[in-house]
Scaffold this motif. Structure first.
Motif, PDB file in Angstrom:
ATOM      1  N   GLU A 196       0.720  -1.252   0.110  1.00 40.62           N
ATOM      2  CA  GLU A 196       0.175   0.019   0.025  1.00 40.62           C
ATOM      3  C   GLU A 196       0.921   1.349   0.189  1.00 40.62           C
ATOM      4  O   GLU A 196       0.733   2.363  -0.808  1.00 40.62           O
ATOM      5  CB  GLU A 196      -0.839   0.077   1.308  1.00 40.62           C
ATOM      6  CG  GLU A 196      -1.845   1.178   1.369  1.00 40.62           C
ATOM      7  CD  GLU A 196      -2.993   0.773   0.837  1.00 40.62           C
ATOM      8  OE1 GLU A 196      -3.126  -0.312   0.119  1.00 40.62           O
ATOM      9  OE2 GLU A 196      -3.801   1.900   0.655  1.00 40.62           O
ATOM     10  N   CYS A 197       1.769   1.180   0.800  1.00 42.84           N
ATOM     11  CA  CYS A 197       2.526   2.381   1.128  1.00 42.84           C
ATOM     12  C   CYS A 197       3.684   2.568  -0.209  1.00 42.84           C
ATOM     13  O   CYS A 197       3.845   3.675  -0.440  1.00 42.84           O
ATOM     14  CB  CYS A 197       3.536   2.196   2.409  1.00 42.84           C
ATOM     15  SG  CYS A 197       4.656   3.217   2.754  1.00 42.84           S
ATOM     16  N   MET A 198       4.000   1.364  -0.766  1.00 48.01           N
ATOM     17  CA  MET A 198       4.886   1.919  -1.978  1.00 48.01           C
ATOM     18  C   MET A 198       4.087   2.063  -2.914  1.00 48.01           C
ATOM     19  O   MET A 198       4.790   3.136  -3.623  1.00 48.01           O
ATOM     20  CB  MET A 198       5.419   0.295  -2.389  1.00 48.01           C
ATOM     21  CG  MET A 198       6.115   0.294  -3.578  1.00 48.01           C
ATOM     22  SD  MET A 198       5.207   0.010  -5.195  1.00 48.01           S
ATOM     23  CE  MET A 198       4.408  -1.673  -4.768  1.00 48.01           C
ATOM     24  N   GLN A 199       2.775   1.734  -3.278  1.00 43.80           N
ATOM     25  CA  GLN A 199       2.098   2.500  -4.158  1.00 43.80           C
ATOM     26  C   GLN A 199       1.766   3.884  -4.005  1.00 43.80           C
ATOM     27  O   GLN A 199       1.894   4.589  -5.128  1.00 43.80           O
ATOM     28  CB  GLN A 199       0.667   1.687  -4.292  1.00 43.80           C
ATOM     29  CG  GLN A 199       0.592   0.271  -4.930  1.00 43.80           C
ATOM     30  CD  GLN A 199      -0.821  -0.241  -5.081  1.00 43.80           C
ATOM     31  OE1 GLN A 199      -1.816   0.345  -5.042  1.00 43.80           O
ATOM     32  NE2 GLN A 199      -0.571  -1.756  -5.032  1.00 43.80           N
ATOM     33  N   ASN A 241       9.856   9.379   4.094  1.00 43.08           N
ATOM     34  CA  ASN A 241       8.758  10.334   4.929  1.00 43.08           C
ATOM     35  C   ASN A 241       7.576   9.641   4.924  1.00 43.08           C
ATOM     36  O   ASN A 241       6.798   9.621   6.191  1.00 43.08           O
ATOM     37  CB  ASN A 241       8.777  11.648   4.085  1.00 43.08           C
ATOM     38  CG  ASN A 241      10.031  12.304   3.854  1.00 43.08           C
ATOM     39  OD1 ASN A 241      11.049  11.984   4.624  1.00 43.08           O
ATOM     40  ND2 ASN A 241       9.994  13.613   3.358  1.00 43.08           N
ATOM     41  N   ARG A 242       7.057   8.750   4.073  1.00 43.96           N
ATOM     42  CA  ARG A 242       6.149   8.174   3.986  1.00 43.96           C
ATOM     43  C   ARG A 242       5.955   6.942   5.168  1.00 43.96           C
ATOM     44  O   ARG A 242       5.091   6.850   5.852  1.00 43.96           O
ATOM     45  CB  ARG A 242       5.653   7.459   2.686  1.00 43.96           C
ATOM     46  CG  ARG A 242       4.367   7.023   2.632  1.00 43.96           C
ATOM     47  CD  ARG A 242       3.402   8.352   2.003  1.00 43.96           C
ATOM     48  NE  ARG A 242       2.091   7.884   2.030  1.00 43.96           N
ATOM     49  CZ  ARG A 242       1.208   7.996   3.186  1.00 43.96           C
ATOM     50  NH1 ARG A 242       1.549   9.027   4.180  1.00 43.96           N
ATOM     51  NH2 ARG A 242       0.010   7.823   3.168  1.00 43.96           N
ATOM     52  N   LYS A 243       7.141   6.341   5.201  1.00 49.01           N
ATOM     53  CA  LYS A 243       7.409   5.479   6.489  1.00 49.01           C
ATOM     54  C   LYS A 243       7.219   6.054   7.555  1.00 49.01           C
ATOM     55  O   LYS A 243       6.539   5.385   8.460  1.00 49.01           O
ATOM     56  CB  LYS A 243       8.866   5.036   6.113  1.00 49.01           C
ATOM     57  CG  LYS A 243       9.276   3.684   7.271  1.00 49.01           C
ATOM     58  CD  LYS A 243      10.751   3.492   6.895  1.00 49.01           C
ATOM     59  CE  LYS A 243      11.696   4.289   8.048  1.00 49.01           C
ATOM     60  NZ  LYS A 243      12.942   3.699   7.684  1.00 49.01           N
ATOM     61  N   ILE A 244       7.674   7.345   7.798  1.00 49.42           N
ATOM     62  CA  ILE A 244       7.660   7.876   9.133  1.00 49.42           C
ATOM     63  C   ILE A 244       6.119   8.211   9.478  1.00 49.42           C
ATOM     64  O   ILE A 244       5.598   8.319  10.391  1.00 49.42           O
ATOM     65  CB  ILE A 244       8.526   9.247   9.301  1.00 49.42           C
ATOM     66  CG1 ILE A 244      10.158   8.743   9.373  1.00 49.42           C
ATOM     67  CG2 ILE A 244       8.100  10.037  10.542  1.00 49.42           C
ATOM     68  CD1 ILE A 244      10.860   9.929   9.036  1.00 49.42           C
ATOM     69  N   ASP A 245       5.423   8.834   8.385  1.00 48.54           N
ATOM     70  CA  ASP A 245       4.089   8.848   8.587  1.00 48.54           C
ATOM     71  C   ASP A 245       3.236   7.910   8.862  1.00 48.54           C
ATOM     72  O   ASP A 245       2.449   8.043   9.914  1.00 48.54           O
ATOM     73  CB  ASP A 245       3.582   9.169   6.947  1.00 48.54           C
ATOM     74  CG  ASP A 245       3.414  10.779   6.531  1.00 48.54           C
ATOM     75  OD1 ASP A 245       3.784  11.477   7.728  1.00 48.54           O
ATOM     76  OD2 ASP A 245       3.001  10.866   5.390  1.00 48.54           O
ATOM     77  N   LEU A 246       3.473   6.752   8.152  1.00 55.14           N
ATOM     78  CA  LEU A 246       2.815   5.474   8.439  1.00 55.14           C
ATOM     79  C   LEU A 246       3.304   4.810   9.707  1.00 55.14           C
ATOM     80  O   LEU A 246       2.251   4.315  10.670  1.00 55.14           O
ATOM     81  CB  LEU A 246       2.843   4.762   7.551  1.00 55.14           C
ATOM     82  CG  LEU A 246       1.955   5.007   6.123  1.00 55.14           C
ATOM     83  CD1 LEU A 246       2.035   4.197   4.919  1.00 55.14           C
ATOM     84  CD2 LEU A 246       0.286   5.028   6.512  1.00 55.14           C
TER      85      LEU A 246
END
Lengths: 214, 214
Positions: free
Chosen positions: A86-89, A119-124
């Motif tokens: 999901e995060c990769m997409q 940044n997306r990883k930190i978000d999630l």
């Protein structure tokens, strides 16, 4: 032919002047890069095509190469399979949307994608919007200087080669740091990597940009 | 910004690049990088390291319809984001974002002696706060149980080690006792990240410490 004159001089038994200026560089002459020359430049050309023309074929090429790596990075960082997918997409969609903000004189495509994924990883995973440095008020508006782009991408290839030559232990330590497995005090930056070269290169690019805007 | 004499350390920059710092430290690093071309260039070097780690990942398997679903997330052409205007006040963008404005938007609380503070974020004993020290006054003398990262935003202070002005950072750990004194002439505002509560040496401040939360 740019060396006609030199050949004539040489044929006449004369002295061949050695140029101290910038080395002849195909990319700098006509303002384009030849994508097959260097892998890094190939990815730069893909992002440029997305930004300029919304080119889906270029996006598919980027996707095939980077999506499996971004997903692996997210799994290594603690995301489970479905969250990582999901995060990769999401990361790959962001690449499409922000392609016009990419500046090839300041980062490789892999690095730009890494920062988006991080940044997306930190978000999630950590559930907060990471504070980002203020965007520079001077750039990237026009085309970055192709010679700058070439020089930076070459430095980055040198860095990649240096990392691949590190002893296994040290390389794993760097990877673990970027997967978020080490606290900052465990992260030793003294790896003898050619990071200084990249710093100087980027400083130069920043100064040129600033100068161009003033 | 020119004139920065005290730069941030490599391990903090690398920790920030890797996304491994606590949120409070992320804020100080992002704010410092906004003010320093040197830190920006060094950070770019550490992000390149992350880019190489990403490039060298073993590929994870993707969902079968991964690319199609990503394309579906992308509605139409790339989005043109508006350029963020550089901040005109004394707070760079990442700080302005969390404060909700510039200096005049800060909700200060008095520390009793003319000094003021504003807690911006706290989590697991790691906090970020703004400190306001009137010109010529001292911050109460304190040691550190953990580490403390101070960034000057306005005015300047001196302590036992040196003088610190706008853009400068000072890192202190448990081995360091220092007494920052704001320079005469201008009040001093600092952004401070602390990884544990400070231990004040004076009797009164020690009693007050649990109440004022510094």
């Amino acid at each position: 032919m740019f060396n006609d004159h030199a050949e004539q001089v040489a044929a006449a038994g004369g002295f061949v002047p050695i140029s101290l200026g910038p080395r002849p560089c195909r990319a700098a002459h006509d303002g384009t890069v030849t994508p097959t020359e260097k892998t890094e430049l190939h990815w730069v050309a893909c992002v440029t095509a997305i930004a300029k023309d919304g080119d889906k074929a270029s996006f598919a090429r980027l996707f095939r190469h980077f999506a499996p790596r971004v997903k692996a990075f997210l799994i290594k960082s603690g995301a489970d399979e479905s969250l990582a997918e999901e995060c990769m997409q999401d990361v790959m969609a962001t690449i499409w949307q922000k392609a016009h903000l990419y500046d090839a004189s300041r980062a490789s495509v892999a690095t730009w994608i890494f920062t988006i994924a991080r940044n997306r990883k930190i978000d999630l995973l950590r559930r907060y919007a990471r504070p980002e440095p203020e965007a520079l008020p001077w750039g990237p508006e026009g085309e970055p200087d192709q010679a700058d782009v070439m020089a930076l991408q070459q430095d980055i290839e040198r860095l990649a080669a240096a990392i691949r030559q590190l002893p296994e232990k040290q390389r794993i330590l760097i990877e673990r740091a970027y997967f978020g497995e080490l606290t900052h005090s465990e992260i030793a930056a003294e790896t003898g990597l050619p990071l200084g070269t990249i710093k100087s290169r980027i400083r130069l690019a920043l100064e040129r940009l600033r100068h161009a805007m003033n | 910004m020119n004139g920065i004499k005290h730069h941030i350390s490599d391990d903090l920059l690398m920790g920030y690049a890797a996304g491994a710092l606590p949120q409070a430290f992320d804020l100080v690093v992002a704010t410092h990088v906004s003010l320093s071309d040197d830190a920006r260039a060094r950070l770019a070097g550490f992000e390149e390291l992350g880019g190489v780690v990403l490039s060298d990942m073993e590929e994870a398997d993707l969902a079968e319809d991964s690319l199609e679903r990503t394309l579906a997330r992308i509605a139409g052409t790339p989005v043109r984001e508006k350029r963020v205007e550089p901040s005109r006040g004394i707070f760079p963008e990442p700080l302005r974002k969390i404060v909700g404005g510039d200096e005049d938007a800060v909700k200060w609380r008095s520390l009793g002696t003319g000094a003021r503070q504003s807690l911006l974020h706290i989590e697991d004993g790691v906090s970020a706060r703004l400190l306001y020290i009137p010109a010529g006054q001292a911050m109460p003398e304190h040691g550190h149980r953990g580490m403390e990262l101070t960034l000057v935003l306005k005015g300047a202070y001196r302590d036992e080690t040196d003088r610190f002005a706008r853009g400068d950072v000072e890192f202190a750990d448990e081995d360091m006792d220092h007494t920052p004194i704001a320079e005469d002439g201008e009040d001093c505002i600092c952004l401070v990240a602390t990884d544990q509560r400070l231990r004040f040496k004076g009797l009164l401040p020690r009693i007050a410490q649990p109440f004022i939360g510094i």
